[in-house]
Design a protein around this motif. Sequence first.
Motif, PDB file in Angstrom:
ATOM      1  N   ASP A 165      49.338  -4.750  72.359  1.00 51.62           N
ATOM      2  CA  ASP A 165      50.679  -5.343  72.283  1.00 51.62           C
ATOM      3  C   ASP A 165      51.252  -5.595  73.679  1.00 51.62           C
ATOM      4  OD1 ASP A 165      53.228  -6.152  71.616  1.00 51.62           O
ATOM      5  OD2 ASP A 165      53.932  -4.125  71.112  1.00 51.62           O
ATOM      6  N   ASP A 166      51.551  -6.856  73.962  1.00 51.65           N
ATOM      7  CA  ASP A 166      52.160  -7.210  75.245  1.00 51.65           C
ATOM      8  C   ASP A 166      53.595  -7.708  75.071  1.00 51.65           C
ATOM      9  OD1 ASP A 166      49.884  -6.604  76.799  1.00 51.65           O
ATOM     10  OD2 ASP A 166      48.976  -8.531  76.287  1.00 51.65           O
ATOM     11  N   SER A 167      54.191  -7.427  73.915  1.00 53.59           N
ATOM     12  CA  SER A 167      55.565  -7.887  73.686  1.00 53.59           C
ATOM     13  C   SER A 167      56.537  -7.074  74.537  1.00 53.59           C
ATOM     14  CB  SER A 167      55.928  -7.743  72.209  1.00 53.59           C
ATOM     15  OG  SER A 167      55.900  -6.376  71.804  1.00 53.59           O
ATOM     16  N   LEU A 168      57.728  -7.635  74.754  1.00 59.72           N
ATOM     17  CA  LEU A 168      58.733  -6.991  75.583  1.00 59.72           C
ATOM     18  C   LEU A 168      59.149  -5.656  74.962  1.00 59.72           C
ATOM     19  CD1 LEU A 168      60.588  -7.243  78.058  1.00 59.72           C
ATOM     20  CD2 LEU A 168      62.279  -8.350  76.561  1.00 59.72           C
ATOM     21  N   GLY A 169      58.995  -4.584  75.738  1.00 62.74           N
ATOM     22  CA  GLY A 169      59.353  -3.261  75.238  1.00 62.74           C
ATOM     23  C   GLY A 169      58.503  -2.798  74.070  1.00 62.74           C
ATOM     24  N   HIS A 170      57.344  -3.449  73.879  1.00 65.12           N
ATOM     25  CA  HIS A 170      56.451  -3.126  72.752  1.00 65.12           C
ATOM     26  C   HIS A 170      57.177  -3.258  71.416  1.00 65.12           C
ATOM     27  CE1 HIS A 170      53.620  -1.816  75.737  1.00 65.12           C
ATOM     28  NE2 HIS A 170      54.385  -0.820  76.128  1.00 65.12           N
ATOM     29  N   GLN A 171      58.119  -4.197  71.337  1.00 69.89           N
ATOM     30  CA  GLN A 171      58.900  -4.345  70.111  1.00 69.89           C
ATOM     31  C   GLN A 171      58.023  -4.691  68.915  1.00 69.89           C
ATOM     32  OE1 GLN A 171      62.149  -3.576  69.688  1.00 69.89           O
ATOM     33  NE2 GLN A 171      61.634  -3.843  67.531  1.00 69.89           N
ATOM     34  N   ALA A 172      56.955  -5.466  69.152  1.00 74.78           N
ATOM     35  CA  ALA A 172      56.059  -5.815  68.050  1.00 74.78           C
ATOM     36  C   ALA A 172      55.411  -4.564  67.459  1.00 74.78           C
ATOM     37  CB  ALA A 172      54.983  -6.791  68.528  1.00 74.78           C
ATOM     38  N   THR A 173      55.132  -3.577  68.309  1.00 74.79           N
ATOM     39  CA  THR A 173      54.553  -2.321  67.826  1.00 74.79           C
ATOM     40  C   THR A 173      55.535  -1.573  66.945  1.00 74.79           C
ATOM     41  OG1 THR A 173      53.097  -2.073  69.737  1.00 74.79           O
ATOM     42  CG2 THR A 173      53.646  -0.073  68.521  1.00 74.79           C
ATOM     43  N   TRP A 174      56.793  -1.502  67.373  1.00 70.67           N
ATOM     44  CA  TRP A 174      57.780  -0.757  66.580  1.00 70.67           C
ATOM     45  C   TRP A 174      58.063  -1.471  65.267  1.00 70.67           C
ATOM     46  CZ3 TRP A 174      56.141   2.588  69.323  1.00 70.67           C
ATOM     47  CH2 TRP A 174      56.269   2.666  70.710  1.00 70.67           C
ATOM     48  N   ASP A 175      57.995  -2.788  65.251  1.00 71.57           N
ATOM     49  CA  ASP A 175      58.132  -3.527  63.992  1.00 71.57           C
ATOM     50  C   ASP A 175      56.941  -3.237  63.078  1.00 71.57           C
ATOM     51  OD1 ASP A 175      60.469  -4.623  64.957  1.00 71.57           O
ATOM     52  OD2 ASP A 175      59.552  -6.523  65.569  1.00 71.57           O
ATOM     53  N   PHE A 176      55.757  -3.199  63.670  1.00 74.57           N
ATOM     54  CA  PHE A 176      54.552  -2.867  62.912  1.00 74.57           C
ATOM     55  C   PHE A 176      54.674  -1.465  62.314  1.00 74.57           C
ATOM     56  CE2 PHE A 176      50.378  -0.828  62.730  1.00 74.57           C
ATOM     57  CZ  PHE A 176      49.620  -1.751  62.018  1.00 74.57           C
ATOM     58  N   LEU A 177      55.155  -0.519  63.111  1.00 73.48           N
ATOM     59  CA  LEU A 177      55.334   0.858  62.645  1.00 73.48           C
ATOM     60  C   LEU A 177      56.308   0.907  61.471  1.00 73.48           C
ATOM     61  CD1 LEU A 177      55.137   3.940  62.856  1.00 73.48           C
ATOM     62  CD2 LEU A 177      56.813   3.851  64.722  1.00 73.48           C
ATOM     63  N   ASP A 178      57.410   0.178  61.560  1.00 74.77           N
ATOM     64  CA  ASP A 178      58.385   0.157  60.469  1.00 74.77           C
ATOM     65  C   ASP A 178      57.756  -0.368  59.178  1.00 74.77           C
ATOM     66  OD1 ASP A 178      60.444   1.218  61.943  1.00 74.77           O
ATOM     67  OD2 ASP A 178      61.279  -0.731  62.520  1.00 74.77           O
ATOM     68  N   ARG A 179      56.888  -1.379  59.302  1.00 75.17           N
ATOM     69  CA  ARG A 179      56.230  -1.913  58.108  1.00 75.17           C
ATOM     70  C   ARG A 179      55.293  -0.893  57.495  1.00 75.17           C
ATOM     71  NH1 ARG A 179      55.981  -6.507  61.499  1.00 75.17           N
ATOM     72  NH2 ARG A 179      53.746  -6.198  61.931  1.00 75.17           N
ATOM     73  N   ARG A 180      54.579  -0.147  58.346  1.00 76.97           N
ATOM     74  CA  ARG A 180      53.647   0.869  57.822  1.00 76.97           C
ATOM     75  C   ARG A 180      54.428   1.994  57.128  1.00 76.97           C
ATOM     76  NH1 ARG A 180      51.517  -2.763  59.288  1.00 76.97           N
ATOM     77  NH2 ARG A 180      51.855  -3.091  57.060  1.00 76.97           N
ATOM     78  N   ILE A 181      55.538   2.396  57.704  1.00 75.94           N
ATOM     79  CA  ILE A 181      56.352   3.435  57.086  1.00 75.94           C
ATOM     80  C   ILE A 181      56.898   2.945  55.748  1.00 75.94           C
ATOM     81  CG2 ILE A 181      58.449   4.814  57.277  1.00 75.94           C
ATOM     82  CD1 ILE A 181      56.300   5.837  59.097  1.00 75.94           C
ATOM     83  N   GLU A 182      57.296   1.679  55.701  1.00 79.24           N
ATOM     84  CA  GLU A 182      57.800   1.105  54.455  1.00 79.24           C
ATOM     85  C   GLU A 182      56.709   1.098  53.388  1.00 79.24           C
ATOM     86  OE1 GLU A 182      60.363  -0.153  51.759  1.00 79.24           O
ATOM     87  OE2 GLU A 182      60.893   0.400  53.808  1.00 79.24           O
ATOM     88  N   ASP A 183      55.476   0.794  53.776  1.00 78.16           N
ATOM     89  CA  ASP A 183      54.352   0.843  52.840  1.00 78.16           C
ATOM     90  C   ASP A 183      54.188   2.246  52.264  1.00 78.16           C
ATOM     91  OD1 ASP A 183      53.824  -1.818  53.307  1.00 78.16           O
ATOM     92  OD2 ASP A 183      52.213  -1.441  54.751  1.00 78.16           O
ATOM     93  N   VAL A 184      54.296   3.239  53.128  1.00 77.36           N
ATOM     94  CA  VAL A 184      54.167   4.626  52.686  1.00 77.36           C
ATOM     95  C   VAL A 184      55.277   4.991  51.709  1.00 77.36           C
ATOM     96  CG1 VAL A 184      54.266   7.049  53.414  1.00 77.36           C
ATOM     97  CG2 VAL A 184      52.955   5.393  54.753  1.00 77.36           C
ATOM     98  N   MET A 185      56.504   4.566  51.992  1.00 73.13           N
ATOM     99  CA  MET A 185      57.625   4.886  51.116  1.00 73.13           C
ATOM    100  C   MET A 185      57.452   4.235  49.742  1.00 73.13           C
ATOM    101  SD  MET A 185      59.233   6.907  52.997  1.00 73.13           S
ATOM    102  CE  MET A 185      60.608   7.230  51.890  1.00 73.13           C
ATOM    103  N   ARG A 186      56.911   3.021  49.712  1.00 75.75           N
ATOM    104  CA  ARG A 186      56.648   2.370  48.427  1.00 75.75           C
ATOM    105  C   ARG A 186      55.596   3.145  47.642  1.00 75.75           C
ATOM    106  NH1 ARG A 186      57.578  -2.808  51.036  1.00 75.75           N
ATOM    107  NH2 ARG A 186      55.392  -2.891  51.674  1.00 75.75           N
ATOM    108  N   PHE A 187      54.559   3.619  48.341  1.00 73.05           N
ATOM    109  CA  PHE A 187      53.501   4.399  47.705  1.00 73.05           C
ATOM    110  C   PHE A 187      54.064   5.695  47.127  1.00 73.05           C
ATOM    111  CE2 PHE A 187      50.111   7.669  48.216  1.00 73.05           C
ATOM    112  CZ  PHE A 187      49.261   7.205  47.218  1.00 73.05           C
ATOM    113  N   GLU A 188      54.931   6.364  47.888  1.00 76.77           N
ATOM    114  CA  GLU A 188      55.532   7.601  47.413  1.00 76.77           C
ATOM    115  C   GLU A 188      56.416   7.344  46.192  1.00 76.77           C
ATOM    116  OE1 GLU A 188      55.010  10.724  48.389  1.00 76.77           O
ATOM    117  OE2 GLU A 188      53.453   9.925  49.710  1.00 76.77           O
ATOM    118  N   LYS A 189      57.080   6.200  46.171  1.00 78.19           N
ATOM    119  CA  LYS A 189      57.924   5.851  45.020  1.00 78.19           C
ATOM    120  C   LYS A 189      57.072   5.657  43.774  1.00 78.19           C
ATOM    121  CE  LYS A 189      61.462   2.555  43.513  1.00 78.19           C
ATOM    122  NZ  LYS A 189      62.263   1.358  43.894  1.00 78.19           N
ATOM    123  N   VAL A 190      55.918   5.000  43.932  1.00 78.49           N
ATOM    124  CA  VAL A 190      55.009   4.807  42.801  1.00 78.49           C
ATOM    125  C   VAL A 190      54.486   6.155  42.307  1.00 78.49           C
ATOM    126  CG1 VAL A 190      52.776   3.871  42.108  1.00 78.49           C
ATOM    127  CG2 VAL A 190      54.348   2.469  43.462  1.00 78.49           C
TER     128      VAL A 190
END
Length: 235
Positions: A165-190
Amino acid sequence: MEQPNSPEAAADRVLDAALMHVAFDGWTDATFRAAVLDSGVDAALAKALFPRGGLDLAIAYHRRGDTLMREALAKTDLSSMRFRDRVAHAVRLRIEAVEDREAVRRGTTLFALPLHAAEGARLIWGTADAIWDALGDASRDLNWYTKRATLSGVYSSTVLYWLGDDSLGHQATWDFLDRRIEDVMRFEKVKAQLRENPLSKAILSGPLKFMENIRKPVVPDDLPGRVMDRFRPKS
C-alpha cells in the motif's frame, strides 16, 4: 524495568543493530553476525539469546511489535468505541508499531518458507491472542479459539495489503481492515442466528454438545522453569 546489563538489554541491542542489515541480507545468519559485531554484545551471549540466528531475530522483532501494541493500547481510551472499532484500532496499532516495513517484508518471506511456516503461524496466532487479551477477552470455551483464528486471518491479510500500500497515510489499508472486520461481524451475526434457529439447533445438537467440552489451553505453573513464575512481580 530493564537493566542496562541484563540479557534483555543485550537482546535489544542485537535486534536494533540487526535492523540496519535486514533490508540487504534479510533475517539471515549474515545479519545476525553483523548485528553481534555492531552491537558489541559478547558473541557467546548473543548465540545463547538467539540460538537460531536470523530466525530468532525475526521472531524477536515480531514479538517486540506485540509488546509495543499492548503498551499503546493500554494508553488508549476505548470506552467510547464500539467493540468492532476497538478490534480494528488494536490491529492498526499493531501494524503502526512497526518502524521498518522492509523488515516485515523480509520476515513475511522468511515465514512463508515451508521450513518456517509453522513458526510464522504461531507468531500470527500470538498476535491475535495478545490483541484479544488486551481487549479483555474472558472466553474460555470454543470461542477462545474461533476469535483468535478469525483475527489471525484478518491481521495477516491486512499486513499483506499494507506491504503493498502506497496510499497517503496507508488509508487504503485501514479501509481494507474495516471491510475485513465488517465481514467478521456479518459472520458472527449469522452464527448467532443459527444458534437461535430451532431447526439449526436440532441439526447441530450433537456437534454443539461436543464443542461444549472444548476449553482454552492452560499451561500448569508447576512445570520445570515455571514453578517460580507465581512469585515473580508482574511486568
